[in-house]
Design a protein around this motif. Structure first.
Motif, PDB file in Angstrom:
ATOM      1  N   ALA A 204       0.830  -1.206   0.000  1.00  0.00           N
ATOM      2  CA  ALA A 204       0.000   0.000   0.000  1.00  0.00           C
ATOM      3  C   ALA A 204       0.865   1.256   0.000  1.00  0.00           C
ATOM      4  CB  ALA A 204      -0.927  -0.011   1.217  1.00  0.00           C
ATOM      5  N   LYS A 205       1.899   1.210   0.818  1.00  0.00           N
ATOM      6  CA  LYS A 205       2.786   2.359   0.933  1.00  0.00           C
ATOM      7  C   LYS A 205       3.559   2.630  -0.341  1.00  0.00           C
ATOM      8  CE  LYS A 205       4.164   2.611   5.684  1.00  0.00           C
ATOM      9  NZ  LYS A 205       5.160   2.130   6.642  1.00  0.00           N
ATOM     10  N   SER A 206       4.143   1.542  -0.901  1.00  0.00           N
ATOM     11  CA  SER A 206       5.082   1.771  -1.993  1.00  0.00           C
ATOM     12  C   SER A 206       4.403   1.858  -3.354  1.00  0.00           C
ATOM     13  CB  SER A 206       6.131   0.653  -2.011  1.00  0.00           C
ATOM     14  OG  SER A 206       5.494  -0.596  -2.145  1.00  0.00           O
ATOM     15  N   VAL A 207       3.287   1.173  -3.552  1.00  0.00           N
ATOM     16  CA  VAL A 207       2.673   1.139  -4.881  1.00  0.00           C
ATOM     17  C   VAL A 207       1.431   2.025  -4.966  1.00  0.00           C
ATOM     18  CG1 VAL A 207       1.773  -0.376  -6.691  1.00  0.00           C
ATOM     19  CG2 VAL A 207       3.553  -1.214  -5.163  1.00  0.00           C
ATOM     20  N   GLY A 208       0.704   2.173  -3.854  1.00  0.00           N
ATOM     21  CA  GLY A 208      -0.564   2.893  -3.907  1.00  0.00           C
ATOM     22  C   GLY A 208      -0.419   4.372  -4.243  1.00  0.00           C
ATOM     23  N   ASP A 209      -1.365   4.873  -5.055  1.00  0.00           N
ATOM     24  CA  ASP A 209      -1.444   6.319  -5.291  1.00  0.00           C
ATOM     25  C   ASP A 209      -2.349   6.965  -4.248  1.00  0.00           C
ATOM     26  OD1 ASP A 209       0.150   6.411  -7.653  1.00  0.00           O
ATOM     27  OD2 ASP A 209      -1.535   5.506  -8.735  1.00  0.00           O
ATOM     28  N   ARG A 210      -3.437   6.229  -3.948  1.00  0.00           N
ATOM     29  CA  ARG A 210      -4.360   6.704  -2.928  1.00  0.00           C
ATOM     30  C   ARG A 210      -4.656   5.553  -1.974  1.00  0.00           C
ATOM     31  NH1 ARG A 210      -4.894  12.072  -2.903  1.00  0.00           N
ATOM     32  NH2 ARG A 210      -6.836  11.822  -1.706  1.00  0.00           N
ATOM     33  N   ILE A 211      -4.859   5.913  -0.713  1.00  0.00           N
ATOM     34  CA  ILE A 211      -5.327   4.924   0.257  1.00  0.00           C
ATOM     35  C   ILE A 211      -6.774   5.272   0.586  1.00  0.00           C
ATOM     36  CG2 ILE A 211      -5.064   3.979   2.582  1.00  0.00           C
ATOM     37  CD1 ILE A 211      -2.657   3.353   0.931  1.00  0.00           C
ATOM     38  N   TRP A 212      -7.649   4.264   0.425  1.00  0.00           N
ATOM     39  CA  TRP A 212      -9.019   4.444   0.896  1.00  0.00           C
ATOM     40  C   TRP A 212      -9.140   3.616   2.157  1.00  0.00           C
ATOM     41  CZ3 TRP A 212     -12.567   3.788  -4.055  1.00  0.00           C
ATOM     42  CH2 TRP A 212     -12.247   4.819  -4.968  1.00  0.00           C
ATOM     43  N   PHE A 213      -9.353   4.283   3.272  1.00  0.00           N
ATOM     44  CA  PHE A 213      -9.507   3.551   4.519  1.00  0.00           C
ATOM     45  C   PHE A 213     -10.992   3.326   4.775  1.00  0.00           C
ATOM     46  CE2 PHE A 213     -10.259   3.588   9.150  1.00  0.00           C
ATOM     47  CZ  PHE A 213      -9.639   2.387   9.458  1.00  0.00           C
ATOM     48  N   MET A 214     -11.342   2.071   4.873  1.00  0.00           N
ATOM     49  CA  MET A 214     -12.757   1.746   4.950  1.00  0.00           C
ATOM     50  C   MET A 214     -13.082   1.043   6.259  1.00  0.00           C
ATOM     51  SD  MET A 214     -14.709   0.010   1.870  1.00  0.00           S
ATOM     52  CE  MET A 214     -16.438  -0.192   1.958  1.00  0.00           C
ATOM     53  N   ALA A 215     -14.129   1.525   6.917  1.00  0.00           N
ATOM     54  CA  ALA A 215     -14.586   0.865   8.140  1.00  0.00           C
ATOM     55  C   ALA A 215     -16.053   1.201   8.346  1.00  0.00           C
ATOM     56  CB  ALA A 215     -13.773   1.330   9.346  1.00  0.00           C
ATOM     57  N   ASP A 216     -16.791   0.266   8.929  1.00  0.00           N
ATOM     58  CA  ASP A 216     -18.202   0.463   9.274  1.00  0.00           C
ATOM     59  C   ASP A 216     -19.068   0.890   8.089  1.00  0.00           C
ATOM     60  OD1 ASP A 216     -17.278  -0.006  11.845  1.00  0.00           O
ATOM     61  OD2 ASP A 216     -16.924   2.152  12.182  1.00  0.00           O
ATOM     62  N   GLY A 217     -18.689   0.443   6.890  1.00  0.00           N
ATOM     63  CA  GLY A 217     -19.547   0.742   5.747  1.00  0.00           C
ATOM     64  C   GLY A 217     -19.308   2.092   5.100  1.00  0.00           C
ATOM     65  N   TYR A 218     -18.311   2.812   5.560  1.00  0.00           N
ATOM     66  CA  TYR A 218     -17.978   4.115   4.954  1.00  0.00           C
ATOM     67  C   TYR A 218     -16.507   4.128   4.568  1.00  0.00           C
ATOM     68  CZ  TYR A 218     -22.267   5.763   7.198  1.00  0.00           C
ATOM     69  OH  TYR A 218     -23.561   5.920   7.602  1.00  0.00           O
ATOM     70  N   ILE A 219     -16.167   4.973   3.587  1.00  0.00           N
ATOM     71  CA  ILE A 219     -14.755   5.254   3.373  1.00  0.00           C
ATOM     72  C   ILE A 219     -14.410   6.422   4.287  1.00  0.00           C
ATOM     73  CG2 ILE A 219     -13.047   6.101   1.725  1.00  0.00           C
ATOM     74  CD1 ILE A 219     -14.242   4.263  -0.298  1.00  0.00           C
ATOM     75  N   GLN A 220     -13.664   6.103   5.316  1.00  0.00           N
ATOM     76  CA  GLN A 220     -13.408   7.093   6.371  1.00  0.00           C
ATOM     77  C   GLN A 220     -12.354   8.094   5.961  1.00  0.00           C
ATOM     78  OE1 GLN A 220     -14.940   6.668   9.491  1.00  0.00           O
ATOM     79  NE2 GLN A 220     -15.647   4.560   9.474  1.00  0.00           N
ATOM     80  N   GLU A 221     -11.360   7.615   5.214  1.00  0.00           N
ATOM     81  CA  GLU A 221     -10.299   8.531   4.790  1.00  0.00           C
ATOM     82  C   GLU A 221      -9.900   8.218   3.366  1.00  0.00           C
ATOM     83  OE1 GLU A 221      -7.827   8.857   8.877  1.00  0.00           O
ATOM     84  OE2 GLU A 221      -6.920   9.747   7.077  1.00  0.00           O
ATOM     85  N   ASN A 222      -9.620   9.250   2.602  1.00  0.00           N
ATOM     86  CA  ASN A 222      -9.123   9.094   1.248  1.00  0.00           C
ATOM     87  C   ASN A 222      -7.927  10.023   1.130  1.00  0.00           C
ATOM     88  OD1 ASN A 222      -8.527   9.336  -1.446  1.00  0.00           O
ATOM     89  ND2 ASN A 222     -10.650   9.618  -2.123  1.00  0.00           N
ATOM     90  N   SER A 223      -6.719   9.424   1.195  1.00  0.00           N
ATOM     91  CA  SER A 223      -5.548  10.318   1.139  1.00  0.00           C
ATOM     92  C   SER A 223      -4.377   9.591   0.498  1.00  0.00           C
ATOM     93  CB  SER A 223      -5.191  10.782   2.551  1.00  0.00           C
ATOM     94  OG  SER A 223      -4.790   9.665   3.321  1.00  0.00           O
TER      95      SER A 223
END
Lengths: 246, 492
Positions: A204-223
Motif C-alpha cells: 500500500a505504501k510503496s505502490v498505492g497512489d491513494r489509500i481508501w480507509f474503509m470501516a463500518d460501511g464508509y470510506i473514512q479517509e481518502n488520502s
C-alpha cells in the motif's frame, strides 16, 4: 483533469438487515492504484464486488467510463465486465483446464478470438508472470503463488482497463506473497488502473497512489499513502494503524 | 382361452377415459362408416399376441421372423374378403383391447373369447373356433391322473386370469392352483415338478405334447359355457357394418371347416420346423434383433434423457421473476410426478394415451417415454452436480465477461458433469436394463425376443440364460466405457 474510469455515487449495500455499505461516493482516475484497507468486516470485499456488479448494490450508482452499471441490461453489464479484470483471494482457477486453457477460455468464448492468437497471447501473459513453463499444468499442481499469478494472467487476457484485486495474497503462504506482489507492482508500473483490497501495508505504501480507509460501511479517509500512514486523520484509522503496525 | 382382464387393463381403461376428457376420441358413437373406412384405407391392421401356439406364434419363414398360426390365416382370409391388405401388429395380450380402442389396430384375432365383460367394450364377430381344455402332465405320471378331479392334494397351474385358471380354481377340490403369466413358464414348472399339471387349451396342449416327448395330455372335464371356449374377432364398438361383413367370412370358415382342415395343419407345419432345431444358436438372429433394439432404445433415451435432464435442471435452478419461478415450479412438479409413477405406466401412457392424438409407432413411443423418465432422474443428478461446483468458479467466469449461459456451458457444467459422472453412469446402465419395459408394447428388444424364443422352442430356461449373459455383456461393456471416460476426466 482526466475523466474518471469508475465513479461511485451514494453506494449502499445490505444483506437483509445487515447494512454492509452505507454511503460511498468516490472515483477512480485512469492509471491510479487505489489501495483499500481497513478492518475485517468493514465492507472492503463487498465494495470491490459492487464495482463489477458481482454484488448488486441496494441503492446508489456505479458507473464505468460514464455508463451506469446499475441501470444497464444484463448483456451490457457482461460486456463491461470484460474491461474490469478481477483477481480473487481463492484464485478460482478452473480446475478442469490446463493453465493455458484457463487463460484462453474467455478470449475465445467471449471475444471469439481464434485459437492461434489466443494461444500466442496466453504464452505472452504467462511469460509476463513468469510461468510459461507451466502452461500445460493443471491448477492443482501449482503452488498458491503460482496459481494467483496465473489468475492475474487470466484476467489480463481480456485486456481490461481496470484490475480489481480482492485480497490477492491473503490465502498464500508468507513466502509466496512476494512473487504475487511483484507482478502487481509491474502492472502498476505499466500504468494499469487498479483497485486493490489488501492487508499488505508495505505494498500500500510503496505502490498505492491513494489509500481508501474503509470501516463500518464508509470510506473514512481518502488520502495519499505518505499522509495516511504518517498522519491519519480519524480516530478509527489511528486505532487501526496502531493495531497492525509494530 | 386367454382372458386376462387384469389390473393393467382396468388401469389403462381409466387412463383412456381420462385422456378422453380433454380430447374426445371419435370412435365410440360416431356414424358407422367402419367398413367404408377400412376399405378406403386399404389396410387392415390385426393385433395379436404371438406367444400362443398354434393360434399365433413367431416362426422363421424363409429366413425371416414372422407371426404365423391359425389366427393369422383367419386374418388373411378376412382381409382378402374385404379386398384390403393385412398388416400384423404384435403386442402383449394385455395391451390388445386398449390398442383397439385407441385406434392402434383395427381388429383383434388372438384367441380371444367373446365374454360378456368384453362385449361391453368391443364388438365381436361370430365365433370362428370352439376349443376345449386339456391338462398337460409329465408322461411319467400318465395313469396317475385322469382328469381335473385326480389332482387332489396336488398343484395345478394355469395362465393367470384366464378362463382355465378360474375354472381350475372353482371346479377342483383340495387342489392348489398356481397362476403364472407365461405358458412356457408353466411348462417349465411342470417339468421341474413344481406343478403336477397345467390346464390349457386343447390346441396348445396338443402342440406342447407333440413337441415335447416328456409330456402328455389328459382331458380336463371342466364344464364350460360356449362363450368361454370359443374364439371370435374383436372390432371397435359400433363397427356394425364391418362386423356384419366379416361375419360372412367367419360363417364361411366354419361351414367349410377351414380351421381344422387347413389352418391348424398349416400352423402345425411351422411348429414342426420350429422344433427341428431348438438350440439357442439357431435363434441368434432373434437375439441379435433384441440387442439391436435394446441398444437403439438405450442410446436414444440416454441422449434425449440427458438433454431433457439438463433443461429440467436449469429450470429447477431458475431464480428471479415470476416467469422463472413458474418455470421452476413446472420443472419441479414434472420431476416429482415422473419419479412418483412407474415407468411401465408411462410407457403405456405415451403409446396408448398420446396415441389418441398422434399415431406414434411403438419404438418411438418407447424412446419418448424412457427419455422423459430418464430426464427426470438425470435432472436431479445434474442439479446436485451444479450445486456442488464452487460459487467462485461462476464469479471468476462472470468477472471475465462471460454471460450466464456461457458460464454454465463452459465452466460450471463440465465440472458438474465430472462430479456426477459415476451417478450418471449408473443411470445409463440402469437404462439398458429398464429398456426391457417397452416389451409390453411390442418393441422387439431383448426381453420380447427371448419370450418369442421361449414360446417358439418350448424351452424355458435357456433363453433366459442367454439374455442374462447378453444383458451383462452390454452393461459390463458400458461400465468399462464409462470408467474409461471417468479416468480421462481425472486430471493430475
Amino acid at each position: 483533469m482526466p475523466k474518471p474510469v469508475i465513479e461511485v455515487e451514494k453506494l449502499a449495500k445490505s444483506f437483509g438487515d445487515n447494512a454492509v455499505l452505507k454511503d460511498i461516493t468516490e472515483q477512480v482516475n485512469p492509471g491510479q492504484v487505489i489501495v483499500v484497507i481497513g478492518p475485517s468486516g468493514g465492507g472492503k470485499s463487498t465494495f470491490l464486488r459492487c464495482l463489477n456488479l458481482l454484488e448488486t448494490p441496494t441503492s446508489g450508482k456505479v458507473a464505468f467510463e460514464g455508463h451506469d452499471l446499475t441501470t444497464m441490461d444484463t448483456k451490457s453489464v457482461n460486456s463491461l465486465r470484460e474491461k474490469m479484470g478481477m483477481v480473487f483471494q481463492g484464485f478460482n482457477l478452473f480446475p478442469n483446464m490446463t493453465v493455458l486453457e484457463n487463460i484462453k477460455l474467455a478470449p475465445m468464448k467471449v471475444k471469439h478470438a481464434d485459437d492461434a492468437s489466443a494461444t500466442k497471447q496466453a504464452h505472452e501473459l504467462l511469460q509476463r508472470v513468469g510461468l510459461d513453463d507451466h502452461a500445460d499444468a493443471f491448477p492443482d499442481s501449482l503452488s498458491g503463488g503460482q496459481a494467483q499469478r496465473v489468475a492475474i494472467a487470466r484476467a489480463l487476457a481480456m485486456n481490461p482497463e481496470v484490475m480489481l484485486f480482492d485480497e490477492p495474497t491473503s490465502a498464500l503462504d508468507p513466502e509466496m506473497v512476494g512473487e504475487v506482489l511483484n507482478v502487481m507492482q509491474e502492472l502498476a508500473k505499466d500504468g494499469m488502473t487498479m483497485v486493490v483490497v489488501t492487508h499488505e501495508m508495505g505494498f500500500a505504501k510503496s505502490v498505492g497512489d491513494r489509500i481508501w480507509f474503509m470501516a463500518d460501511g464508509y470510506i473514512q479517509e481518502n488520502s495519499t499513502p505518505e499522509k495516511f500512514f504518517a498522519n491519519p486523520e480519524t480516530d478509527r484509522a489511528k486505532d487501526f494503524l496502531s493495531k497492525i503496525l509494530m | 382361452m386367454k382372458k386376462k382382464i387384469g389390473l393393467l387393463l382396468a388401469m389403462l381403461a381409466a387412463l383412456v377415459m381420462m385422456v378422453g376428457v380433454f380430447g374426445n376420441p371419435t370412435q365410440v358413437q360416431a356414424a358407422d362408416n367402419s367398413l367404408a373406412k377400412i376399405q378406403k384405407k386399404g389396410v387392415l391392421v390385426m393385433g395379436t399376441s404371438p406367444d400362443y401356439p398354434p393360434y399365433e406364434f413367431q416362426a422363421t419363414v424363409k429366413g425371416k421372423s414372422a407371426v404365423v398360426g391359425m389366427d393369422v390365416k383367419i386374418g388373411e382370409k378376412v382381409a382378402k374378403d374385404l379386398g384390403v391388405k393385412l398388416k400384423i401388429k404384435s403386442m402383449s395380450f394385455d395391451s390388445l383391447l386398449v390398442a383397439l380402442q385407441t385406434g392402434k389396430i383395427d381388429m383383434i384375432i388372438s384367441g380371444m373369447n367373446p365374454t360378456p365383460a368384453r362385449r361391453k367394450n368391443v364388438d365381436f364377430t361370430h365365433t370362428y373356433y370352439k376349443g376345449g381344455y386339456e391338462i398337460v402332465i409329465n408322461k411319467t405320471d400318465k395313469g396317475k391322473y385322469k382328469n381335473k378331479d385326480s389332482f387332489s392334494g396336488g398343484t395345478l397351474g394355469a395362465q393367470t386370469g384366464t378362463t382355465q385358471y378360474n375354472a381350475a380354481k372353482k371346479q377342483t377340490k383340495n387342489t392348489k392352483v398356481k397362476g403364472m403369466t407365461s405358458q412356457s413358464d408353466l411348462i417349465l414348472a411342470l417339468q421341474s415338478h413344481k406343478l403336477d399339471g397345467v390346464a390349457m387349451e386343447k390346441p396348445s396342449a396338443e402342440a406342447y405334447v407333440s413337441n415335447n416327448k416328456q409330456l402328455a395330455a389328459i382331458p380336463s372335464d371342466f364344464s364350460m359355457s360356449s362363450s368361454a371356449t370359443s374364439s371370435a374377432i374383436a372390432f371397435r364398438k359400433g363397427s356394425t357394418s364391418l362386423v356384419n361383413k366379416v361375419n360372412k367370412t367367419v360363417d364361411q370358415i366354419k361351414k367349410e371347416n377351414l380351421v381344422k382342415k387347413e389352418y391348424l395343419p398349416a400352423a402345425g407345419k411351422y411348429l414342426k420346423t420350429n422344433t427341428v432345431n431348438t438350440s439357442m444358436g439357431h435363434y441368434w438372429k432373434a437375439f441379435l434383433t433384441g440387442i439391436e433394439y435394446t441398444l437403439i432404445i438405450t442410446v436414444c433415451s440416454v441422449f434425449f434423457g440427458f438433454i431433457i435432464g439438463v433443461l429440467l435442471a436449469l429450470a429447477r435452478l431458475a431464480k428471479g421473476n415470476f416467469l422463472k419461478s413458474l418455470l421452476r415450479w413446472i420443472a419441479t412438479a414434472y420431476v416429482e410426478f415422473i419419479r412418483g409413477t412407474p415407468m411401465m405406466v408411462q410407457v403405456m401412457f405415451v403409446y396408448f394415451g398420446l396415441g389418441l392424438f398422434v399415431n406414434l409407432p411403438a419404438l418411438t413411443s418407447g424412446i419418448i417415454a424412457i427419455s422423459l423418465n430418464s430426464g427426470a432422474y438425470v435432472a436431479e443428478y445434474i442439479r446436485g452436480g451444479i450445486n456442488s461446483v464452487d460459487i467462485g468458479q461462476t464469479e471468476a467466469a462472470r468477472s471475465l465477461g462471460m454471460s450466464n449461459g456461457e458460464t454454465m456451458r463452459f465452466v460450471v457444467l463440465p465440472q458438474a458433469l465430472k462430479n456426477i459422472w459415476p451417478s450418471l453412469g449408473n443411470e445409463f446402465i440402469t437404462l439398458i436394463k429398464d429398456s426391457s419395459i417397452v416389451s409390453i408394447i411390442g418393441v422387439t428388444e431383448l426381453i420380447y425376443q427371448s419370450n418369442i424364443v421361449r414360446s417358439d422352442t418350448y424351452r424355458g430356461v435357456a433363453p433366459i440364460v442367454v439374455i442374462m449373459v447378453l444383458y451383462f455383456v452390454l452393461t459390463f461393456t458400458a461400465s468399462r466405457i464409462l470408467n474409461y471416460f471417468e479416468r480421462k476426466m481425472q486430471h493430475a
